[in-house]
Design a protein around this motif. Structure first.
Motif, PDB file in Angstrom:
ATOM      1  N   ALA A 153       0.800  -1.229   0.000  1.00  0.00           N
ATOM      2  CA  ALA A 153       0.000   0.000   0.000  1.00  0.00           C
ATOM      3  C   ALA A 153       0.830   1.274   0.000  1.00  0.00           C
ATOM      4  O   ALA A 153       0.319   2.342  -0.335  1.00  0.00           O
ATOM      5  N   PHE A 154       2.129   1.173   0.342  1.00  0.00           N
ATOM      6  CA  PHE A 154       2.893   2.396   0.605  1.00  0.00           C
ATOM      7  C   PHE A 154       4.101   2.538  -0.307  1.00  0.00           C
ATOM      8  O   PHE A 154       4.630   1.560  -0.837  1.00  0.00           O
ATOM      9  N   ALA A 155       4.533   3.786  -0.426  1.00  0.00           N
ATOM     10  CA  ALA A 155       5.716   4.083  -1.232  1.00  0.00           C
ATOM     11  C   ALA A 155       6.983   3.799  -0.434  1.00  0.00           C
ATOM     12  O   ALA A 155       6.990   3.836   0.799  1.00  0.00           O
ATOM     13  N   LYS A 156       8.059   3.521  -1.162  1.00  0.00           N
ATOM     14  CA  LYS A 156       9.360   3.319  -0.539  1.00  0.00           C
ATOM     15  C   LYS A 156      10.437   3.787  -1.504  1.00  0.00           C
ATOM     16  O   LYS A 156      10.450   3.392  -2.673  1.00  0.00           O
ATOM     17  N   ASP A 157      11.318   4.653  -1.012  1.00  0.00           N
ATOM     18  CA  ASP A 157      12.405   5.205  -1.844  1.00  0.00           C
ATOM     19  C   ASP A 157      11.863   5.829  -3.122  1.00  0.00           C
ATOM     20  O   ASP A 157      12.443   5.672  -4.212  1.00  0.00           O
ATOM     21  N   GLY A 158      10.731   6.492  -3.003  1.00  0.00           N
ATOM     22  CA  GLY A 158      10.156   7.190  -4.144  1.00  0.00           C
ATOM     23  C   GLY A 158       9.351   6.332  -5.084  1.00  0.00           C
ATOM     24  O   GLY A 158       8.825   6.829  -6.080  1.00  0.00           O
ATOM     25  N   VAL A 159       9.249   5.042  -4.798  1.00  0.00           N
ATOM     26  CA  VAL A 159       8.502   4.126  -5.667  1.00  0.00           C
ATOM     27  C   VAL A 159       7.136   3.862  -5.047  1.00  0.00           C
ATOM     28  O   VAL A 159       7.039   3.440  -3.894  1.00  0.00           O
ATOM     29  N   GLU A 160       6.077   4.119  -5.795  1.00  0.00           N
ATOM     30  CA  GLU A 160       4.725   3.926  -5.297  1.00  0.00           C
ATOM     31  C   GLU A 160       4.429   2.440  -5.094  1.00  0.00           C
ATOM     32  O   GLU A 160       4.883   1.583  -5.857  1.00  0.00           O
ATOM     33  N   ARG A 161       3.675   2.150  -4.035  1.00  0.00           N
ATOM     34  CA  ARG A 161       3.211   0.796  -3.732  1.00  0.00           C
ATOM     35  C   ARG A 161       4.348  -0.230  -3.774  1.00  0.00           C
ATOM     36  O   ARG A 161       4.254  -1.279  -4.416  1.00  0.00           O
ATOM     37  N   ALA A 162       5.415   0.121  -3.018  1.00  0.00           N
ATOM     38  CA  ALA A 162       6.585  -0.753  -2.977  1.00  0.00           C
ATOM     39  C   ALA A 162       6.766  -1.413  -1.617  1.00  0.00           C
ATOM     40  O   ALA A 162       7.628  -2.282  -1.467  1.00  0.00           O
ATOM     41  N   SER A 163       5.964  -1.019  -0.632  1.00  0.00           N
ATOM     42  CA  SER A 163       6.169  -1.560   0.716  1.00  0.00           C
ATOM     43  C   SER A 163       4.837  -1.741   1.435  1.00  0.00           C
ATOM     44  O   SER A 163       3.898  -0.960   1.255  1.00  0.00           O
ATOM     45  N   PHE A 164       4.768  -2.794   2.242  1.00  0.00           N
ATOM     46  CA  PHE A 164       3.608  -2.984   3.107  1.00  0.00           C
ATOM     47  C   PHE A 164       3.717  -2.128   4.377  1.00  0.00           C
ATOM     48  O   PHE A 164       2.773  -2.038   5.139  1.00  0.00           O
ATOM     49  N   ARG A 165       4.882  -1.501   4.585  1.00  0.00           N
ATOM     50  CA  ARG A 165       5.140  -0.742   5.800  1.00  0.00           C
ATOM     51  C   ARG A 165       5.141   0.764   5.539  1.00  0.00           C
ATOM     52  O   ARG A 165       5.631   1.226   4.510  1.00  0.00           O
ATOM     53  N   GLN A 166       4.643   1.522   6.512  1.00  0.00           N
ATOM     54  CA  GLN A 166       4.695   2.981   6.470  1.00  0.00           C
ATOM     55  C   GLN A 166       5.194   3.468   7.834  1.00  0.00           C
ATOM     56  O   GLN A 166       4.433   3.610   8.787  1.00  0.00           O
ATOM     57  N   PRO A 167       6.505   3.730   7.964  1.00  0.00           N
ATOM     58  CA  PRO A 167       7.057   4.109   9.265  1.00  0.00           C
ATOM     59  C   PRO A 167       6.700   5.543   9.655  1.00  0.00           C
ATOM     60  O   PRO A 167       6.546   6.421   8.800  1.00  0.00           O
ATOM     61  N   PHE A 168       6.551   5.766  10.947  1.00  0.00           N
ATOM     62  CA  PHE A 168       6.344   7.116  11.471  1.00  0.00           C
ATOM     63  C   PHE A 168       6.745   7.130  12.941  1.00  0.00           C
ATOM     64  O   PHE A 168       6.828   6.084  13.594  1.00  0.00           O
ATOM     65  N   ASN A 169       7.017   8.320  13.466  1.00  0.00           N
ATOM     66  CA  ASN A 169       7.408   8.466  14.868  1.00  0.00           C
ATOM     67  C   ASN A 169       6.168   8.540  15.749  1.00  0.00           C
ATOM     68  O   ASN A 169       5.189   9.209  15.411  1.00  0.00           O
ATOM     69  N   TRP A 170       6.238   7.858  16.882  1.00  0.00           N
ATOM     70  CA  TRP A 170       5.131   7.893  17.838  1.00  0.00           C
ATOM     71  C   TRP A 170       5.718   7.894  19.244  1.00  0.00           C
ATOM     72  O   TRP A 170       6.166   6.884  19.748  1.00  0.00           O
ATOM     73  N   GLY A 171       5.735   9.049  19.885  1.00  0.00           N
ATOM     74  CA  GLY A 171       6.282   9.147  21.224  1.00  0.00           C
ATOM     75  C   GLY A 171       7.781   8.972  21.235  1.00  0.00           C
ATOM     76  O   GLY A 171       8.459   9.066  20.199  1.00  0.00           O
ATOM     77  N   SER A 172       8.339   8.723  22.400  1.00  0.00           N
ATOM     78  CA  SER A 172       9.780   8.577  22.531  1.00  0.00           C
ATOM     79  C   SER A 172      10.119   7.704  23.724  1.00  0.00           C
ATOM     80  O   SER A 172       9.299   7.493  24.622  1.00  0.00           O
ATOM     81  N   THR A 173      11.332   7.187  23.703  1.00  0.00           N
ATOM     82  CA  THR A 173      11.867   6.437  24.825  1.00  0.00           C
ATOM     83  C   THR A 173      12.732   7.372  25.652  1.00  0.00           C
ATOM     84  O   THR A 173      13.573   8.091  25.108  1.00  0.00           O
ATOM     85  N   THR A 174      12.512   7.383  26.956  1.00  0.00           N
ATOM     86  CA  THR A 174      13.218   8.301  27.841  1.00  0.00           C
ATOM     87  C   THR A 174      14.276   7.560  28.635  1.00  0.00           C
ATOM     88  O   THR A 174      13.993   6.530  29.242  1.00  0.00           O
ATOM     89  N   ALA A 175      15.485   8.080  28.626  1.00  0.00           N
ATOM     90  CA  ALA A 175      16.583   7.500  29.398  1.00  0.00           C
ATOM     91  C   ALA A 175      17.202   8.590  30.260  1.00  0.00           C
ATOM     92  O   ALA A 175      17.585   9.649  29.753  1.00  0.00           O
ATOM     93  N   VAL A 176      17.274   8.356  31.567  1.00  0.00           N
ATOM     94  CA  VAL A 176      17.921   9.298  32.477  1.00  0.00           C
ATOM     95  C   VAL A 176      19.419   9.011  32.478  1.00  0.00           C
ATOM     96  O   VAL A 176      19.848   7.909  32.824  1.00  0.00           O
TER      97      VAL A 176
END
Length: 352
Positions: free
Chosen positions: A103-126
């Motif tokens: 369903a998703f583009a990858k490296d500029g190619v349409e419909r090349a990946s089943f994955r669509q990465p995005f950032n969601w929150g963060s991991t906190t390290a003291v």
């Protein structure tokens, strides 16, 4: 020409998300029960043996996927965790096996990946956590990170130093004119010691909330942001002794207290009640204790500054973005339906 219909495709069942599959199964069961209420209605749900067998096969496939994704091996699937990645791999595998188009583009190619990465929150390290204090003629106690205090997730990465000021519950306005910040009070450059929750009654419950439950004034973010706005150098949060709340003995962590934009401008820690008592005793003020200060704050909001007791908070936090992914595939339409889409979506992450 009439629209072309594609044959029912049993292989699509594996790619249905568990939440949707459950909904479909529950709906089918409810319909069957309702239609079976009378002999006449029951006749409407009789299926040819071939179709009934196919339906049973689909239901069994869906059930297997539900049981698999609910297995502890897939963990809670919080974004950025190994469990989430395993679940994404599982879904991608079966979408590909079913012959779906990515369903998703990858490296500029349409419909090349089943994955669509995005950032969601963060991991906190003291990465740095130190609290120290000094007062004339007094041996300074040692405060141990993880035992006596923790850096909170809304803390700034910075060093704060200044005289200690007890600010009660840190509440701007309460019933009957209650306020923790009397007119003319100066907190600039001080390290504020603030109580969690709000004024307590004799049973250790809220004086203001209905039935003794906490009101909105007990919230953590409003009181901490009120201190930041008044120019404090740092903040020490502590639970009030005697409070009837399951969190009263809990030492919060960076993970349990997410960042707050209105707070994360100063170093902020939470101390145990015992450690806060040891800190206050360094002031040598007669009769001073955390419980005595709490009882005074229950009756009236006021600020007590211990000018000779200087506190230093040194904190550093590193936040790494969590990367998670949507997983999606496309079953292309045919004929006159080639340019139309039916979108089926569901979450595959959860906090279990």
């Amino acid at each position: 020409m009439p629209a072309t219909r594609t044959p029912r495709a049993p292989f699509l069942a594996p790619v249905l998300a568990p939440a949707l599959a459950l909904a479909l199964l529950a709906g089918a069961a409810g319909t069957t029960l309702a239609q079976s209420a009378t002999a006449e209605a029951a006749a409407t749900v009789i299926l040819p043996v071939r179709e009934a067998d196919a339906l049973a096969t689909d239901a069994n496939i869906i059930r297997k996927h539900i049981f698999t994704l609910a297995n502890p091996f897939y963990e809670g699937r919080l974004p950025g965790t190994k469990g989430a990645e395993r679940a994404a791999e599982y879904l991608e595998f079966y979408m590909n096996r079913a012959g779906l188009t990515p369903a998703f583009a990858k490296d500029g190619v349409e419909r090349a990946s089943f994955r669509q990465p995005f950032n969601w929150g963060s991991t906190t390290a003291v990465t740095r956590a130190e609290v120290s204090a000094s007062a004339p003629g007094v041996d300074a106690p040692a405060f141990e990170a993880g035992k006596d205090f923790n850096v909170l997730g809304m803390s700034a990465s910075d060093t704060a130093a200044g005289p200690l000021a007890f600010v009660g519950y840190g509440i701007e306005t309460g019933p009957d004119g209650y306020t923790s910040f009397p007119e003319g009070a100066d907190l600039k450059g001080k390290v504020a010691l603030v109580l969690r929750f709000e004024p307590l009654n004799a049973e250790g419950r809220s004086r203001w909330g209905e039935g003794g439950s906490w009101s909105e004034r007990a919230g953590l973010e409003p009181k901490l942001s009120a201190l930041v706005e008044r120019g404090v150098a740092g903040i020490i949060l502590v639970s009030p002794p005697g409070a009837q709340d399951p969190r009263v003995n809990r030492l919060e962590t960076a993970d349990s207290t997410p960042p707050q934009r209105r707070v994360d401008r100063v170093p902020t820690v939470m101390m145990t009640m015992d450690a806060a008592d040891r800190l206050l005793r360094m002031s040598n003020a007669p009769g001073v204790s955390l419980e005595a200060l709490r009882r005074a704050a229950d009756e009236k909001g006021e600020i007590t500054t211990f000018s000779a007791l200087n506190v230093t908070i040194d904190a550093a936090i590193e936040r790494t973005p969590n990367v998670t992914e949507n997983v999606g595939g496309i079953l292309p339409g045919v004929g006159e339906l080639a340019d139309e889409f039916v979108v089926i979506g569901a979450h595959y992450d959860h906090l279990g």
